[in-house]
Motif scaffolding. Structure first.
Motif, mmCIF file in Angstrom:
data_model
loop_
_atom_site.group_PDB
_atom_site.id
_atom_site.type_symbol
_atom_site.label_atom_id
_atom_site.label_comp_id
_atom_site.label_asym_id
_atom_site.label_seq_id
_atom_site.Cartn_x
_atom_site.Cartn_y
_atom_site.Cartn_z
ATOM 1 N N TYR A 1 113.284 41.439 18.385
ATOM 2 C CA TYR A 1 113.895 40.617 17.656
ATOM 3 C C TYR A 1 113.623 39.177 18.774
ATOM 4 O O TYR A 1 113.301 38.039 17.944
ATOM 5 C CB TYR A 1 115.280 40.532 17.509
ATOM 6 N N ILE B 1 109.970 38.030 18.522
ATOM 7 C CA ILE B 1 109.635 37.326 17.535
ATOM 8 C C ILE B 1 110.326 36.049 16.979
ATOM 9 O O ILE B 1 109.546 35.128 16.607
ATOM 10 C CB ILE B 1 109.744 38.395 16.407
ATOM 11 N N SER B 2 111.579 35.932 17.595
ATOM 12 C CA SER B 2 112.239 34.584 17.269
ATOM 13 C C SER B 2 111.707 33.502 17.997
ATOM 14 O O SER B 2 111.468 32.473 17.681
ATOM 15 C CB SER B 2 113.667 34.747 17.562
ATOM 16 N N PRO C 1 106.706 33.763 16.682
ATOM 17 C CA PRO C 1 106.490 34.698 15.541
ATOM 18 C C PRO C 1 105.022 35.261 15.503
ATOM 19 O O PRO C 1 104.751 36.341 14.893
ATOM 20 C CB PRO C 1 106.761 33.749 14.478
ATOM 21 N N GLN C 2 104.095 34.606 16.001
ATOM 22 C CA GLN C 2 102.410 35.028 16.129
ATOM 23 C C GLN C 2 102.515 36.087 17.136
ATOM 24 O O GLN C 2 101.181 36.496 17.219
ATOM 25 C CB GLN C 2 101.566 33.901 15.990
ATOM 26 N N ILE D 1 111.630 44.161 10.095
ATOM 27 C CA ILE D 1 110.601 43.291 10.124
ATOM 28 C C ILE D 1 109.337 43.454 9.206
ATOM 29 O O ILE D 1 109.374 44.390 8.435
ATOM 30 C CB ILE D 1 110.212 43.170 11.552
ATOM 31 N N ARG E 1 104.981 41.911 8.899
ATOM 32 C CA ARG E 1 104.073 41.295 9.447
ATOM 33 C C ARG E 1 103.262 40.564 8.173
ATOM 34 O O ARG E 1 102.952 41.338 7.127
ATOM 35 C CB ARG E 1 102.850 42.127 10.002
ATOM 36 N N ILE F 1 101.796 36.577 11.212
ATOM 37 C CA ILE F 1 103.111 36.140 12.204
ATOM 38 C C ILE F 1 104.067 37.456 11.774
ATOM 39 O O ILE F 1 104.150 37.975 10.568
ATOM 40 C CB ILE F 1 103.625 34.787 11.709
ATOM 41 N N TRP F 2 105.106 37.647 12.602
ATOM 42 C CA TRP F 2 106.091 38.609 12.362
ATOM 43 C C TRP F 2 107.394 37.821 11.680
ATOM 44 O O TRP F 2 107.769 36.629 12.033
ATOM 45 C CB TRP F 2 106.480 39.153 13.470
ATOM 46 N N LYS F 3 107.988 38.421 10.847
ATOM 47 C CA LYS F 3 109.274 37.888 10.202
ATOM 48 C C LYS F 3 110.387 38.896 10.248
ATOM 49 O O LYS F 3 110.132 40.015 9.952
ATOM 50 C CB LYS F 3 109.160 37.376 8.754
ATOM 51 N N ILE F 4 111.562 38.584 10.483
ATOM 52 C CA ILE F 4 112.738 39.358 10.888
ATOM 53 C C ILE F 4 113.275 39.503 9.395
ATOM 54 O O ILE F 4 113.901 38.238 8.874
ATOM 55 C CB ILE F 4 113.850 38.803 11.809
ATOM 56 N N GLU G 1 119.928 37.502 11.660
ATOM 57 C CA GLU G 1 119.857 36.036 11.464
ATOM 58 C C GLU G 1 121.180 35.328 11.357
ATOM 59 O O GLU G 1 121.388 34.413 11.867
ATOM 60 C CB GLU G 1 119.056 35.816 10.090
#
Length: 191
Positions: A128, A131-132, A135-136, A166, A168, A176-179, A185
């Motif tokens: 996390y 990724i924060s 993100p890529q 998560i 991709r 990019i990765w997203k949580i 968050e």
């Protein structure tokens, strides 16, 4: 046994344990320990205990769990059902297990427990954070940053993706990765 009675001073033995609302004495600590995967935030312990015992209510020596409290103590009595290793309750029928069924059950339990391990929780926090920050980031870069093998990072990423925590987005190379984990968050906003 737990020191301290019910949060609001009531007695649990006068209430239905399935409808008792969950209240925390320290919501900030509860949230922190939830993030570390050391506790749940929603307070479902009594419901889980009752639900697990209910599966075995047709057994000869069945006793339901008992909850009692006073102003300074909380007690839970979990009775030994003594159901033996070769008997399992399934859809209100007691059945004999075969070796294959035992192996499948053990395999499923081990797989479920893998999500709750301290190693997974630690890796989840590290992923996390990475990724924060970026993100890529690639799995190989995560592996390098975390000091674990690429294969292990890929396993953690798959687990997190399977749990819908998560995702991709985009191509493998330029994505990019997203949580998706709302609790992650919102955590820093609540402190």
């Amino acid at each position: 046994y737990s020191p301290g009675g019910m949060f609001d001073g009531r007695l649990i033995q006068q209430l239905n344990p399935l409808t008792v609302p969950s209240k925390r004495r320290n919501p900030l600590l509860a949230d922190f320990f939830h993030r570390l995967k050391l506790m749940e935030r929603r307070g479902s312990g009594m419901k889980k205990i009752i639900g697990e015992y209910k599966r075995f209510e047709n057994l000869e020596n069945y006793h339901a769990p008992e909850f009692s409290s006073n102003a300074t103590e909380f007690h839970v009595t979990l009775w030994n059902l003594n159901y033996g290793e070769d008997v399992v309750k399934d859809n209100l029928h007691v059945v004999k297990e075969t070796d294959d069924v035992v192996k499948d059950v053990v395999k499923d339990v081990v797989k479920e427990k893998a999500n709750a391990t301290k190693e997974f929780a630690k890796a989840q926090r590290q992923i996390y954070k990475l990724i924060s920050q970026m993100p890529q980031i690639s799995a190989a870069q995560m592996s390098e940053n975390m000091g674990i093998s690429l294969r292990q990072v890929q396993r953690y990423l798959k687990q997190l993706s399977d749990l819908n925590l998560i995702v991709r987005e985009g191509s493998r190379k330029n994505g990019i990765w997203k949580i998706l984990d709302d609790e992650y968050e919102d955590f820093f906003k609540r402190i």
